[in-house]
Design a protein around this motif. Structure first.
Motif, short mmCIF file in Angstrom:
data_model
loop_
_atom_site.label_atom_id
_atom_site.label_comp_id
_atom_site.label_asym_id
_atom_site.label_seq_id
_atom_site.Cartn_x
_atom_site.Cartn_y
_atom_site.Cartn_z
N THR A 8 -11.04 5.70 -0.64
CA THR A 8 -11.43 4.31 -0.37
C THR A 8 -11.11 3.96 1.08
N HIS A 9 -11.72 2.88 1.54
CA HIS A 9 -11.52 2.40 2.90
C HIS A 9 -11.08 0.94 2.87
N GLY A 10 -10.32 0.54 3.87
CA GLY A 10 -9.81 -0.82 3.93
C GLY A 10 -10.54 -1.71 4.90
N LYS A 11 -11.54 -1.14 5.58
CA LYS A 11 -12.31 -1.88 6.58
C LYS A 11 -13.80 -1.72 6.28
N LEU A 12 -14.58 -2.65 6.76
CA LEU A 12 -16.02 -2.60 6.55
C LEU A 12 -16.64 -1.40 7.26
N SER A 13 -16.16 -1.10 8.46
CA SER A 13 -16.67 0.04 9.22
C SER A 13 -15.65 0.44 10.25
N ASP A 51 -2.75 -0.29 13.96
CA ASP A 51 -2.65 -1.73 13.74
C ASP A 51 -2.87 -2.06 12.27
N MET A 52 -3.78 -1.36 11.62
CA MET A 52 -4.00 -1.56 10.19
C MET A 52 -2.72 -1.27 9.41
N LEU A 53 -2.06 -0.15 9.72
CA LEU A 53 -0.81 0.18 9.03
C LEU A 53 0.28 -0.82 9.34
N ASP A 54 0.34 -1.29 10.59
CA ASP A 54 1.34 -2.29 10.96
C ASP A 54 1.17 -3.55 10.12
N GLN A 55 -0.06 -3.98 9.93
CA GLN A 55 -0.30 -5.19 9.14
C GLN A 55 0.05 -4.97 7.67
N LEU A 56 -0.28 -3.81 7.16
CA LEU A 56 0.08 -3.51 5.77
C LEU A 56 1.59 -3.49 5.62
N ASP A 57 2.28 -2.89 6.59
CA ASP A 57 3.75 -2.84 6.54
C ASP A 57 4.35 -4.25 6.54
N TYR A 58 3.75 -5.14 7.31
CA TYR A 58 4.28 -6.49 7.45
C TYR A 58 4.07 -7.32 6.18
#
Length: 252
Positions: A8-13, A51-58
């Motif tokens: 799966t993906h967490g972003k539209l593109s 940045d995606m991982l940073d936001q998930l971590d936060y």
């Protein structure tokens, strides 16, 4: 019991920024489609991967090898392009995923993708689940790679997008290819858009908390792969919605 989507993906593109609201819409739709877990295998060369991982971590608690997102287990991972075509899914602890992503900084462009054998050499000693993504897709096949190299993978991906594009017979083709290699198959929706969830599901006999547990259950055959009779509607609707959203979202 645990129902999981392993691709799966967490972003539209790749070109869109990570949106927490969009990601949450993905997670909620996954739960509504009977999933207790997904593997987040975003493209390693997507815009601002870290940045995606940073936001998930936060925003979310992390335990074992997954984020807990409103009750949904989101296992950390990434999808890596390899030289001479092909994509590999790596699923494991977020520390390992970050470390590997940093190692691949010099390999994000098409003319510098890492060779498959080198990627496997680098990841052999990590507790990872390694999946050959959409192995018979015309644009990114794995069939031309050496059998001895492919046999180092854990599973091959029965991919919902391919079932939609080529027909349900693609599942039999992937199964035959996997049998020739002595590998199991696993299911991945390849979702970039919420409506695609539920098109394919892996129904595990037991709950899993780590990538190594996922790997063990797959290798031991303690799961069932299920293809939804609504797959074509789900994937087509998701693709149509994705194109509409791409026109309205801010891209880099």
């Amino acid at each position: 019991m645990m129902n999981i989507d392993l691709h799966t993906h967490g972003k539209l593109s790749k070109k869109t920024h990570f949106s927490l609201d969009y990601f949450l819409s993905m997670a909620r739709e996954a739960k509504e489609n009977g999933l207790q877990a997904v593997a987040l295998t975003e493209h390693f060369n997507t815009l601002n991967f870290m940045d995606m991982l940073d936001q998930l971590d936060y925003h979310f608690d992390y335990t074992n090898d997954y984020y807990l997102v409103e009750g949904l287990k989101v296992f950390s991972g990434m999808e890596v392009d390899v030289a001479n075509k092909g994509h590999i899914l790596l699923i494991g602890n977020r520390v390992i995923i970050r470390e590997l992503r940093q190692q691949l900084d010099a390999h994000t462009a098409k003319d510098s993708f890492i060779p498959l054998k080198e990627l496997l050499d680098r990841t052999d000693d990590y507790p990872l689940l390694r999946i050959g993504a959409h192995p018979m897709r015309e644009s990114t096949p794995l069939t031309h790679h050496a059998a001895a190299t492919l046999q180092r993978l854990d599973t091959l991906d029965v991919n919902a997008k391919d079932l939609f594009q080529y027909g349900f017979g693609m599942a039999d083709n992937v199964q035959q290819f996997a049998d020739e290699l002595g590998l199991p198959v696993s299911a991945g929706s390849d979702s970039h858009q919420p409506l695609q969830f539920g098109s394919v599901i892996n129904r595990f006999d037991k709950d899993c908390h780590t990538a190594e547990q996922l790997r063990t259950e797959l290798l031991n055959g303690n799961y069932q792969l299920e293809i939804s009779p609504c797959l074509n509607v789900k994937v087509k609707a998701a693709q149509m919605m994705k194109e509409l959203l791409k026109k309205s979202m801010v891209v880099a």
